[in-house]
Structure formats: structure tokens, C-alpha cells
Write a protein that holds these residues in place. Structure first.
Motif: not given
Length: 796
Positions: A664, A667, A671, A677-679, A696, A698-699, A701-702, A705
Motif C-alpha cells: 500500500t 502504491s 501515486y 492512477d488509482i482510478d 480498477k 482502487k478496488h 487497494l480497498t 476487487s
């Protein structure tokens, strides 16, 4: 010409007689003083002039001490003040309120707060010694000390501090002043002492300059006998008296006398406390001091070896004293003064004048309006973390490096892995050096601790010598405190001989003085010498940071140790190259805004979990605001009886923590660099991933996914490339972004993306971008590669 004539006229004009100033000018307060004074009987007025001892611990109201020394003194003897010794903030606050409830007239509560309210009240802030502040040369620090002493003291019901010490310590053999003084220069003492006075009185507490006319050039402790200062008038004026003149100019409201003889000021060789020439003719008339004059404790040897209780009390009042401090027998002292008034030896006008000053002080404090403290205020005032941090900064700035042969300081813990720490004291150890031992232990691989104190014998010392010969470095902490009736500030003969023998070994030695800074004169052959001017925990913690290069060293000697190390000398060292500016530093829980009980509570929590077999062992570190406040190992590697104990240096497999610490973080670094690009869809970075357009960055990272939480890939697949291919082929279990499911697989893909962007493996990127910049020297991938095969087996 006109200006010159005007100026000459002014010089030739008759000197206007200075009228005595009132301590209080407010009409309401003056009205209360006048009204109260008229109501008092002669004996009650004399009672106001006496101040007695009280201990701040809890006492049952039927306890003999409470009945005799608190209640009886206030109700029967009607004393005007009590000096508080020791207790905690709440016990003292409760006691002061109880005392006030007994009294017809508000009681003046005093205390020796030379090092802040924490000197008497546990849980309040305790400052380094005056000499430590002298080493910083910083007036704002002295003002802050006065301010905080007032704020915390008033919060628990203390109205007057017997501080600052305005004595100029020009005698290295002085057994009672020493580090209590700001230093050996009258200008330094004057500057810092007056700053303290202003800070203290600006925030509502009476400051008391002591010990008039100056106790700095004595080699006898006035607690045991009467010291004599044999100096000419020029020296006395320019050294001893100068700080007191400036204290008077600064508006100090109280001055404490010294039980010392100064023949050049009074040829009768009597103690200054009972000398009219010194107190009235010099201090009152020449200095124009109109404040309250209080004696030092009347039970000290400088008085009781020559005078009875009655004689001393009478002579003190006749000399000009307003308040008699702790006479050995309160009733006897009051009765003696009373009879002296009736006999005409003391005029009632003298009693009225002294009582008025005391009442005016009480009115200035606002006690005529409110004599009680609000317990709730204690929570907001005492030990405010912001103030704790400032005191830590004062301590750091005070540390003085006097000698540093071969540049031993700062210590590189990688090169000095085996350190022997020795506590040296002419008293008993009793945990004196716990903070410094804990601090060193947290920074080195191997630390052995020993003690040389009054209980040490030759056999034990020989064992210490053996340890010294096998160590990489020896650190000695000397604890030589200034204490009444001790008579010396040097190591005794036996401890001196032991240290001399210790210095004969080939191992380099750092000597840290947690007290008397002059001790270097006894051991000039020492390799490195650090002066800390006191044993307070904050000084010990600061000493550890200094010797390991975690803070700048900038203190300058406020006294002369020798020709080689004069006043103003000090080696300046910036933070060490071994430590980055972002490195976490060790400190107290309070300084990080945490409870002081935190370490004990956490230890019990982990120990209970181990006893219940939740896990065999653990290492726990707590840090906040850049400060490590707890770092300790518990239990063992396994449940086996012979298993190795867990220490702060034990290496653990962090497992899933890697996702947060490394993947993380990298990442976010990418960024910030505009390389991730997290999007964006994952397909932008992994074109061959068939679900890449739906997921994406960001999926990943969170953990939303759509990938499953985990698969037993380790059972069926070998090799990194095959592992990643298998993850790419794994079907999604839900629509990306619709829910959160913790997933190892998503982070594996994210790690692969990071490696592709940077062209380096995660372990190398983590070392370059995270571990090394943050000083995380013991955080790594594949730790077994750094150890021998035996060590690797042990870690397994």
C-alpha cells in the motif's frame, strides 16, 4: 548645553525619600487587609507570622499527625501558613482545602518548588535543576518554569514557592547549593532568576528569592552548622548581593534569609536571619525591599546549635523577619514573641507591620475572595502533554558534552553492540537509573547492568571488572545528589577507588554525571564526560538520546570545572549520521499524550494472554507523535520450556502486515510520483488480465476487487510467474466495487503491477523507499539470509 545643565541640576537635587510601596493597591483588597488586621488579637497577629510543616499525603482526620500538626496548629496556634512536603496532586489539593476549612483567616500554603510543582506533587511536571537551565542560557525557559510552577501549584492550592535560588555557586565544594544554582556568574543567575520571578508572579504565585545574602560560597551545610563567608565588601556586592538587587528590581514579593554569617556585612558574626544590619539596614533600606521576608527553616543547625527556639524567634522578628518558618516548637515560638512584645523588647508596631505584609500577600493572591481549589481544574492544568514536551526540550538543550576523546559520542549501536552500564552512587541504588537503563536497552543488542553503591564489596567489584574487560563500551552514570545534612557532593573514598580501578581497563568509558558537574575533577582521565546536572527522569532520557546521536548537544557549562573546562565550555554535536531526522525517539508516555499507567496495563494484558495460551510470546511497541513510549518482549518463541525468550530484537514474520507496510505504501509513493492512477483499470498495467477492464486499481487497494479472500496456492504451484498466472485466471466472486472482502489475491496482483512499473522487486523497493529512509533497520524480506545457518534454524 540646556540638556547638560538640566542633567547636572537633577544630579545635585536632594534625593527624594522613597515611600514604602503597598504590595496590594486594589481598594477592596486593602479594605479586607485593614478590617482583618483590626479584628486580630496580638497573639493572633503573631500566629500569622509563623509557618509550619505539613505533609501532603492522605491522613485520616483522627490520625495523631493530622490532629497535632495540622488541625492543632491552625485552630489553636492560629498559624498563618503551612509548607507542604510531598504527596500527589489530589492528596495535596484535598489537604489544602481541608486546611482552609479550619482557618478563620486564609492560610498561606507554601512549598519548595525549585524544580516545579512535581518536586513535591507526584504526577505534576518536574523540571531539570536550575543549573541545567543555566546550561541553556535561555531566559524564556526560566520564565516558562516560573509560569508552569505557578499554574500547576495554584491548581492544587499552593500559593508561594521558595524559589528561585539566587545563590551564585562559586565554590565547587558547596555541599548544599551546587546544581540548585543557575551557575557561577552573577549576571547569569540574575538574568534567569528574575525571568523565573516574572513568570511565576505573572501567573499568580508568590516567588521567593533565596538564600539572602547569598549561600553560594560555603563549604558547610547550614542544615548542620553555621557557615561563614569571609570575603571583602567588593566581592560580596558584585557576586552574592547582585542577583538579589535585581530580584528586588524585578518585583519579587518574598525573600528567604540564609543561616550564614557574613562578617563584612555584620561583624558580630551572627546568622543573617537574625541580623538587623543585614535584613533591615541593607535589604529593607538600601535595596528598598518592601515585600515579605521569611526565614529559612528555624530547626536547621545554623540556628539551633547557637540559639534556643525562643531566642531565635525573637531575634528574627527584631531583625526584620515577617514570617518565621518551621520553628521546632510552634507554641513556644509564638509565646516567646508575645512575651517580648509585652516586655517592650519588640514593638507592637513591628508585629502590625509584619502581619500587614502577610495579609497583603494573601489579598494579592485573591485568598480573601476564594481560598479553595477546584478539583476539576487539576485535570486540565496538571501535566499537560504540550508542557511536558517543552520540559523535554529544555532537558535536551541542557545536556553538556565536556569531553569526547576519540569521538566516542555519538555511539554507533552497530559497532558497540555489547555495552556495560554501571550505576555509581555513594547512597543506595534503589532504582536510581531505571530510565537510562531502559533507554539504552532499547537501542543496543546486548546490555549488562551493574551497580557500585554502599553495599558493593570487593568480590562484586571484581565481577564488574571482568564484565568491563569483555564489553565494547562502558557507560557510568554517577548519582551524587545535593541533600541536607550530607556534607559533601563528591563520591566517597571507596566508590572513588572502585571507579579509578575501572578506568584502568582498556574498554572506553563514558561518564555521565546525574548531579554534581564538578566530578570530572576527580577523574580527569575519563574518555568522555557528559554533564546532566540532575537525576530527573527527563534528564536521563535526554542523556540517552544525546549519547546515541538522536538529538543535538548544545549545552554550555554554567560553572568552571578546571582551566581546561571553564565556564561557557561545551562541545556542540548535531544529530548523528547514524540516525535520520525521521527516526522515532524514546520518551515517556505522558510526553506522547498517553497515560503514565499505560506500560503497566499493557504488560498485564499481554502476560494474561500468554498465561491463557492465546500465544506463546509477543513483542509490543507503542509509539505516538514520533515518540516510542513502550517496547518490550514477553513470553517465549514456543510453548516449550526451553524455548528462547522473546525480546524487542526478536524477528517475527509479519505476514499480512506486509500488505499495509509495503504494498500500500509503495502504491501511494507511485501515486505521488504520477506513475500510478488509482482510478485506472487494472488492464492499463496488466493488459493480459481478462478481468482487468472491470477492476480498477482502487478496488485492489480497498479489497473490493471481486477476487476471493485466498486460495491454497502454496500447495499446488511453485514459482512466482506461475503463481501470478494462477491469480489472473481466478474467477471473480462478486461485482467489483459492490462489497469489501479482504483478499490476498488482489494484493498479489497489485504487487506485480508495482514491480512492473519500477522494474525492481518488492523487497528491493521496500528497502530503498521505505525501510532505509525511516531507519527501519530490522524490517526486511528474507531475514534468514542475513544470519548464519544456526541462527536461521533458531528463527525457524
Amino acid at each position: 548645553v540646556i540638556l547638560f545643565i538640566s542633567f547636572t541640576f537633577l544630579l545635585c537635587a536632594p534625593k527624594e525619600k522613597i515611600k514604602e510601596k503597598r504590595l496590594v493597591t486594589e481598594k477592596e483588597a486593602l479594605k479586607w487587609v485593614d478590617k482583618t488586621l483590626k479584628k486580630l488579637t496580638l497573639k493572633e497577629k503573631i500566629g500569622q507570622m509563623v509557618l509550619v510543616r505539613g505533609y501532603g499525603y492522605f491522613y485520616n482526620q483522627k490520625n495523631p499527625f493530622f490532629e497535632k500538626y495540622i488541625k492543632n496548629e491552625i485552630i489553636k496556634n492560629k498559624v498563618g501558613g503551612i509548607i507542604i512536603y510531598r504527596g500527589n496532586v489530589f492528596s495535596i489539593a484535598h489537604l489544602t482545602n481541608k486546611i482552609q476549612s479550619f482557618a478563620k483567616i486564609p492560610v498561606l500554603i507554601s512549598a519548595d518548588l525549585e524544580r516545579g510543582t512535581g518536586q513535591q506533587a507526584s504526577r505534576a511536571i518536574r523540571f531539570p535543576s536550575n543549573m541545567a537551565i543555566g546550561a541553556t542560557r535561555n531566559e524564556s525557559y526560566a520564565y516558562f518554569q516560573g509560569k508552569l510552577t505557578a499554574l500547576e501549584g495554584r491548581a492544587i492550592g499552593i500559593h508561594q514557592t521558595y524559589a528561585p535560588v539566587m545563590d551564585v555557586n562559586i565554590n565547587p565544594e558547596n555541599p548544599i547549593i551546587n546544581v540548585r544554582s543557575y551557575g557561577e556568574k552573577p549576571d547569569l543567575v540574575s538574568k534567569l532568576g528574575s525571568a523565573f520571578i516574572k513568570g511565576c508572579q505573572d501567573y499568580g504565585m508568590v516567588a521567593t528569592a533565596k538564600h539572602f545574602p547569598g549561600h553560594g560560597d560555603t563549604d558547610i551545610d547550614s542544615h548542620t552548622n553555621l557557615p561563614t563567608i569571609n570575603a571583602d565588601i567588593n566581592r560580596i556586592n558584585n557576586v552574592e548581593l547582585k542577583p538579589f538587587r535585581i530580584a528586588v528590581d524585578a518585583g519579587v514579593k518574598s525573600i528567604m534569609t540564609a543561616h550564614i554569617s557574613v562578617p563584612v556585612l555584620d561583624s558580630s558574626n551572627i546568622p543573617a536571619t537574625i541580623s538587623r544590619k543585614i535584613l533591615t539596614d541593607l535589604l529593607r533600606k538600601d535595596f528598598n525591599f518592601n515585600g515579605m521576608l521569611v526565614t529559612d527553616a528555624m530547626g536547621m543547625g545554623g540556628i539551633v546549635t547557637k540559639y534556643t527556639v525562643a531566642e531565635a524567634a525573637i531575634k528574627a522578628v527584631k531583625a526584620g523577619i515577617d514570617m518565621v518558618l518551621i520553628p521546632p516548637d510552634t507554641k513556644l515560638a509564638i509565646d516567646a514573641i508575645y512575651r517580648a512584645v509585652l516586655d517592650g523588647r519588640i514593638s507592637e508596631k513591628t508585629i502590625n507591620k509584619a502581619t500587614r505584609k502577610i495579609l497583603e500577600i494573601k489579598a494579592w493572591l485573591g485568598l480573601h475572595k476564594n481560598r479553595y481549589v477546584n478539583y476539576d481544574r487539576i485535570y486540565s492544568v496538571i501535566a499537560n502533554p504540550e508542557n511536558v514536551r517543552k520540559v523535554e526540550k529544555i532537558a535536551e538543550d541542557a545536556i553538556t558534552l565536556v569531553k569526547n576523546d576519540k569521538n566516542i559520542i555519538p555511539i554507533n549501536p552497530e559497532k558497540k553492540s555489547k555495552i556495560l552500564y554501571i550505576t555509581i552512587t555513594s547512597d543506595e541504588n534503589n532504582g536510581l537509573s531505571s530510565p537510562i537503563i531502559m533507554g539504552i536497552k532499547q537501542r543496543v543488542k546486548t546490555l549488562e547492568t551493574r551497580t557500585i553503591d554502599l553495599r558493593t564489596n570487593d568480590e562484586e567489584f571484581n565481577e564488574i571488572i571482568n564484565s568491563a574487560n569483555s564489553s565494547d563500551l562502558i557507560i557510568c552514570g554517577t548519582f551524587i545528589s545535593v541533600r541536607s545534612n550530607k556534607g559533601t557532593v563528591n563520591l566517597d573514598r571507596q566508590r572513588t577507588e572502585y571507579l579509578e580501578k575501572l578506568l584502568s581497563v582498556k574498554t572506553p568509558v563514558i561518564l555521565i554525571s546525574f548531579g554534581n558537574p564538578y566530578i570530572l575533577k576527580q577523574f580527569p582521565q575519563i574518555d568522555a564526560y557528559l554533564a546532566c546536572y540532575g537525576r530527573e527522569s527527563v534528564m536521563q532520557i535526554s542523556a540517552v538520546k544525546a549519547i546515541f546521536g538522536e538529538s543535538d548537544i548544545s549545552g554550555k557549562l554554567p560553572v568552571t570545572i578546571s582551566k581546561e573546562f571553564p565556564y561557557g565550555y561545551g562541545i556542540t554535536i548535531k544529530k548523528s549520521k547514524f540516525f535520520s531526522g525521521k527516526m522515532l525517539s524514546y520518551s515517556s508516555p505522558i510526553s506522547a499524550g498517553l497515560s503514565p499507567e499505560l506500560p503497566e496495563k499493557l504488560s498485564k494484558l499481554i502476560e494474561n494472554a500468554i498465561s491463557e495460551k492465546a500465544f506463546p510470546g509477543a513483542a509490543l511497541l507503542v509509539c505516538r507523535r514520533g515518540k516510542i513510549v513502550f517496547n518490550k518482549g514477553f513470553g517465549h518463541y514456543t510453548y516449550d520450556k526451553d524455548s528462547l525468550p522473546v525480546t524487542p530484537n526478536t524477528i517475527f514474520d509479519l505476514a499480512s502486515i506486509t500488505k499495509v507496510v509495503v504494498t500500500t505504501t509503495l502504491s501511494m509513493i507511485l501515486y505521488d510520483e504520477g506513475k500510478l492512477d488509482i482510478d485506472a483499470p487494472v488492464s492499463s498495467y496488466l493488459p493480459d488480465y481478462k478481468y482487468g477492464k472491470r477492476i480498477k486499481i482502487k478496488h485492489l487497494l480497498t479489497h473490493s476487487s471481486g477476487l476471493p479472500a485466498w486460495l491454497p496456492l502454496y500447495k499446488e504451484i511453485k514459482g512466482k510467474e506461475k503463481l501470478i498466472d494462477k491469480v489472473k485466471q481466478t474467477p471473480l466472486e462478486y461485482k467489483p466495487g459492490t462489497k469489501t472482502v479482504y483478499s490476498d489475491l488482489g494484493i498479489i496482483l497489485l504487487g506485480n503491477i508495482i514491480e512492473n512499473i519500477k522494474g525492481k522487486t518488492l523487497d528491493k523497493l521496500a528497502e530503498d523507499k521505505i525501510f532505509l529512509p525511516l531507519g527501519m533497520n530490522n524490517t526486511m524480506y528474507n531475514p534468514c539470509l542475513l544470519y548464519t545457518s544456526d541462527a536461521a534454524d533458531e528463527l525457524d
